[in-house]
Structure formats: C-alpha cells, structure tokens
Design a protein around this motif. Structure first.
Motif, PDB file in Angstrom:
ATOM      1  N   UNK A 163       3.625  -9.483  -5.497  1.00 24.50           N
ATOM      2  CA  UNK A 163       4.053 -10.467  -6.494  1.00 24.50           C
ATOM      3  C   UNK A 163       5.324 -10.001  -7.173  1.00 24.50           C
ATOM      4  N   UNK A 164       6.188 -10.948  -7.402  1.00 26.27           N
ATOM      5  CA  UNK A 164       7.398 -10.691  -8.181  1.00 26.27           C
ATOM      6  C   UNK A 164       7.297 -11.566  -9.424  1.00 26.27           C
ATOM      7  N   UNK A 165       7.413 -10.963 -10.579  1.00 23.78           N
ATOM      8  CA  UNK A 165       7.370 -11.714 -11.827  1.00 23.78           C
ATOM      9  C   UNK A 165       8.794 -11.809 -12.361  1.00 23.78           C
ATOM     10  N   UNK A 166       9.225 -13.016 -12.567  1.00 28.37           N
ATOM     11  CA  UNK A 166      10.558 -13.241 -13.111  1.00 28.37           C
ATOM     12  C   UNK A 166      10.378 -13.864 -14.496  1.00 28.37           C
ATOM     13  N   UNK A 167      10.982 -13.267 -15.497  1.00 28.25           N
ATOM     14  CA  UNK A 167      10.839 -13.717 -16.882  1.00 28.25           C
ATOM     15  C   UNK A 167      12.177 -14.275 -17.338  1.00 28.25           C
ATOM     16  N   UNK A 168      12.141 -15.441 -17.968  1.00 26.80           N
ATOM     17  CA  UNK A 168      13.413 -15.991 -18.442  1.00 26.80           C
ATOM     18  C   UNK A 168      13.199 -16.869 -19.663  1.00 26.80           C
ATOM     19  N   UNK A 169      14.269 -17.047 -20.378  1.00 24.77           N
ATOM     20  CA  UNK A 169      14.352 -17.989 -21.485  1.00 24.77           C
ATOM     21  C   UNK A 169      13.311 -17.739 -22.572  1.00 24.77           C
ATOM     22  N   UNK A 170      13.145 -16.488 -22.959  1.00 25.51           N
ATOM     23  CA  UNK A 170      12.166 -16.164 -23.994  1.00 25.51           C
ATOM     24  C   UNK A 170      12.710 -16.339 -25.408  1.00 25.51           C
ATOM     25  N   UNK A 171      14.000 -16.276 -25.598  1.00 26.64           N
ATOM     26  CA  UNK A 171      14.598 -16.354 -26.938  1.00 26.64           C
ATOM     27  C   UNK A 171      13.948 -15.318 -27.852  1.00 26.64           C
ATOM     28  N   UNK A 172      14.038 -14.079 -27.468  1.00 31.22           N
ATOM     29  CA  UNK A 172      13.359 -13.005 -28.197  1.00 31.22           C
ATOM     30  C   UNK A 172      13.745 -12.936 -29.668  1.00 31.22           C
ATOM     31  N   UNK A 173      14.937 -13.341 -30.000  1.00 33.25           N
ATOM     32  CA  UNK A 173      15.359 -13.289 -31.400  1.00 33.25           C
ATOM     33  C   UNK A 173      14.635 -14.287 -32.276  1.00 33.25           C
ATOM     34  N   UNK A 174      13.987 -15.288 -31.680  1.00 41.13           N
ATOM     35  CA  UNK A 174      13.341 -16.310 -32.490  1.00 41.13           C
ATOM     36  C   UNK A 174      11.852 -16.055 -32.689  1.00 41.13           C
ATOM     37  N   UNK A 175      11.357 -14.903 -32.232  1.00 39.84           N
ATOM     38  CA  UNK A 175       9.944 -14.614 -32.447  1.00 39.84           C
ATOM     39  C   UNK A 175       9.703 -14.300 -33.913  1.00 39.84           C
ATOM     40  N   UNK A 176       8.703 -14.949 -34.488  1.00 38.75           N
ATOM     41  CA  UNK A 176       8.390 -14.752 -35.898  1.00 38.75           C
ATOM     42  C   UNK A 176       7.532 -13.534 -36.123  1.00 38.75           C
ATOM     43  N   UNK A 177       6.860 -13.074 -35.083  1.00 48.07           N
ATOM     44  CA  UNK A 177       6.022 -11.895 -35.231  1.00 48.07           C
ATOM     45  C   UNK A 177       5.928 -11.193 -33.883  1.00 48.07           C
ATOM     46  N   UNK A 178       5.477  -9.969 -33.928  1.00 47.14           N
ATOM     47  CA  UNK A 178       5.309  -9.190 -32.718  1.00 47.14           C
ATOM     48  C   UNK A 178       4.133  -9.730 -31.910  1.00 47.14           C
ATOM     49  N   UNK A 179       3.188 -10.403 -32.577  1.00 48.44           N
ATOM     50  CA  UNK A 179       2.022 -10.957 -31.892  1.00 48.44           C
ATOM     51  C   UNK A 179       2.418 -11.906 -30.767  1.00 48.44           C
ATOM     52  N   UNK A 180       3.418 -12.735 -30.994  1.00 49.50           N
ATOM     53  CA  UNK A 180       3.863 -13.673 -29.967  1.00 49.50           C
ATOM     54  C   UNK A 180       4.468 -12.937 -28.776  1.00 49.50           C
ATOM     55  N   UNK A 181       5.206 -11.894 -29.061  1.00 50.68           N
ATOM     56  CA  UNK A 181       5.786 -11.093 -27.985  1.00 50.68           C
ATOM     57  C   UNK A 181       4.683 -10.383 -27.214  1.00 50.68           C
ATOM     58  N   UNK A 182       3.669  -9.899 -27.913  1.00 53.47           N
ATOM     59  CA  UNK A 182       2.535  -9.250 -27.244  1.00 53.47           C
ATOM     60  C   UNK A 182       1.787 -10.247 -26.361  1.00 53.47           C
ATOM     61  N   UNK A 183       1.732 -11.501 -26.785  1.00 49.26           N
ATOM     62  CA  UNK A 183       1.097 -12.547 -25.970  1.00 49.26           C
ATOM     63  C   UNK A 183       1.844 -12.716 -24.651  1.00 49.26           C
ATOM     64  N   UNK A 184       3.177 -12.711 -24.708  1.00 48.85           N
ATOM     65  CA  UNK A 184       3.992 -12.825 -23.495  1.00 48.85           C
ATOM     66  C   UNK A 184       3.758 -11.626 -22.589  1.00 48.85           C
ATOM     67  N   UNK A 185       3.728 -10.440 -23.159  1.00 51.59           N
ATOM     68  CA  UNK A 185       3.509  -9.225 -22.372  1.00 51.59           C
ATOM     69  C   UNK A 185       2.134  -9.274 -21.704  1.00 51.59           C
ATOM     70  N   UNK A 186       1.130  -9.781 -22.424  1.00 51.39           N
ATOM     71  CA  UNK A 186      -0.216  -9.902 -21.859  1.00 51.39           C
ATOM     72  C   UNK A 186      -0.229 -10.878 -20.686  1.00 51.39           C
ATOM     73  N   UNK A 187       0.434 -12.001 -20.834  1.00 47.36           N
ATOM     74  CA  UNK A 187       0.502 -12.993 -19.751  1.00 47.36           C
ATOM     75  C   UNK A 187       1.165 -12.379 -18.520  1.00 47.36           C
ATOM     76  N   UNK A 188       2.238 -11.633 -18.751  1.00 46.82           N
ATOM     77  CA  UNK A 188       2.954 -10.999 -17.632  1.00 46.82           C
ATOM     78  C   UNK A 188       2.080  -9.944 -16.959  1.00 46.82           C
ATOM     79  N   UNK A 189       1.408  -9.120 -17.766  1.00 46.87           N
ATOM     80  CA  UNK A 189       0.565  -8.057 -17.208  1.00 46.87           C
ATOM     81  C   UNK A 189      -0.641  -8.601 -16.451  1.00 46.87           C
ATOM     82  N   UNK A 190      -1.129  -9.769 -16.845  1.00 48.67           N
ATOM     83  CA  UNK A 190      -2.249 -10.373 -16.132  1.00 48.67           C
ATOM     84  C   UNK A 190      -1.858 -10.786 -14.724  1.00 48.67           C
ATOM     85  N   UNK A 191      -0.590 -11.032 -14.513  1.00 43.48           N
ATOM     86  CA  UNK A 191      -0.125 -11.411 -13.179  1.00 43.48           C
ATOM     87  C   UNK A 191      -0.044 -10.177 -12.302  1.00 43.48           C
TER      88      UNK A 191
END
Length: 191
Positions: A163-191
């Motif tokens: 599997x190749x995971x390609x991540x794009x268009x996250x707009x990391x600067x607009x995250x209001x908390x680290x929790x949302x970023x951790x959610x993205x990391x969890x989704x990616x790691x589940x793959x």
C-alpha cells in the motif's frame, strides 16, 4: 503606503458593489447591516495586519489568524465576484453611450437587464460566500479516504499487497487542536 492603497481599492470595490445592489436592498436595516459588516471587515484587516508579526507559534493563535483571514477573504472575494455582472453592464452601457455620441442616435437602455444583472450580482456573491462558509464550517475536518488501484507493468508479485498512502490538502495551519491532527495520523496508520 501599500496598506492605504489596498484599503482604497477594497473600498472602491465595496462601494461599487453596494451601489449596484442598493436598489435591491430596499430596507434601510439591510443597508446599515451591509456597512456595519464592511466596517467590521476593515477593522479586522487592520487587526490582522497589526498582529501578524506578533503571533506566537502556537496552534490556537495561528488558527485564529487563519480563521480571521479566511472570513475576511471570503467576504471580500464574494463582493468582487458579485461586482463582475455590474462591471459588464457598465461596459455595455458605456459602449452604448459612446455610440450615441458618435452616431448621434438615441440608445435604449434596458432597465430589466440592469435589474437582472443586479440580482445576478447578489446571487453570485451569496452563493460564493455561503459555499465558502459551509466549507469552512463543515468541510474543515471532513477527512476522506480514497482508494485507487494502480497497475504497474513488471511489478514484483511479492509486493502485490503493498500500500502507498498519499496525504494531501490537510491545511495543517488551520488545525484548532492537536486532537484533529492525531485523528489524521490515526486514519493514516490504520491503512
């Protein structure tokens, strides 16, 4: 100097858009609300410019600045887009006026077309601003996974389940908390 020039251009566009749609806004309350929002936008622009360099490198302070600039940009761009039909109408009327002077003939102005263009300006502006605000509100953390099978000639059979995971268009600067970023990391790691 640049700031004053930018504000002047924005005020001209703002006034032009307002003068184009003011006959549609027959109620004085709507007109007052329009200018109160415009004044708030210009004050917000001033706030963002004065506080841009003083921002700390924290998620919440950077996030607030991004939210403010997104709202400001959306409102200003919607006014600019709404002014386009009005500009087209003014160009057409200007051409007819010049034709009247050159050929010395009476030119008929279609008032219904002008009303249609004024309503079009308001509709275009409203559609853009509502779409953008809905996207900011509901699409901001709407993370999606898209699966795509890729076929590569002479691909080794032992890597068939690779599997190749390609991540794009996250707009990391607009995250209001680290929790949302951790959610993205969890989704990616589940793959």
């Amino acid at each position: 100097m640049k700031f004053a020039l930018i504000i002047t251009i924005l005020l001209i566009i703002d006034y032009y858009f307002y003068s184009g749609i003011s006959s549609i806004l027959n109620n004085y309350l709507y007109k007052i609300i329009y200018w109160l929002i415009s004044i708030a936008i210009y004050l917000a622009i001033l706030y963002v410019i004065l506080n841009y360099h003083e921002q700390k490198n924290t998620v919440s302070s950077g996030n607030n600045l991004i939210i403010y600039t997104s709202i400001i940009s959306t409102i200003l761009i919607s006014k600019f887009l709404g002014a386009i039909p009005l500009i087209i109408d003014d160009i057409i009327r200007g051409g007819k006026f010049l034709s009247n002077i050159i050929y010395k003939k009476e030119v008929y102005y279609n008032i219904e077309r002008l009303k249609f263009l004024k309503k079009s300006a308001l509709i275009i502006s409203s559609l853009f601003i509502s779409t953008m605000f809905l996207g900011m509100r509901f699409g901001r953390y709407n993370f999606k996974k898209n699966y795509q099978d890729i076929y590569i000639r002479n691909w080794p059979k032992k890597l068939n389940d690779y599997k190749i995971v390609q991540i794009s268009d996250l707009h990391l600067g607009s995250f209001g908390s680290v929790d949302k970023l951790e959610k993205v990391v969890k989704i990616i790691n589940e793959e």
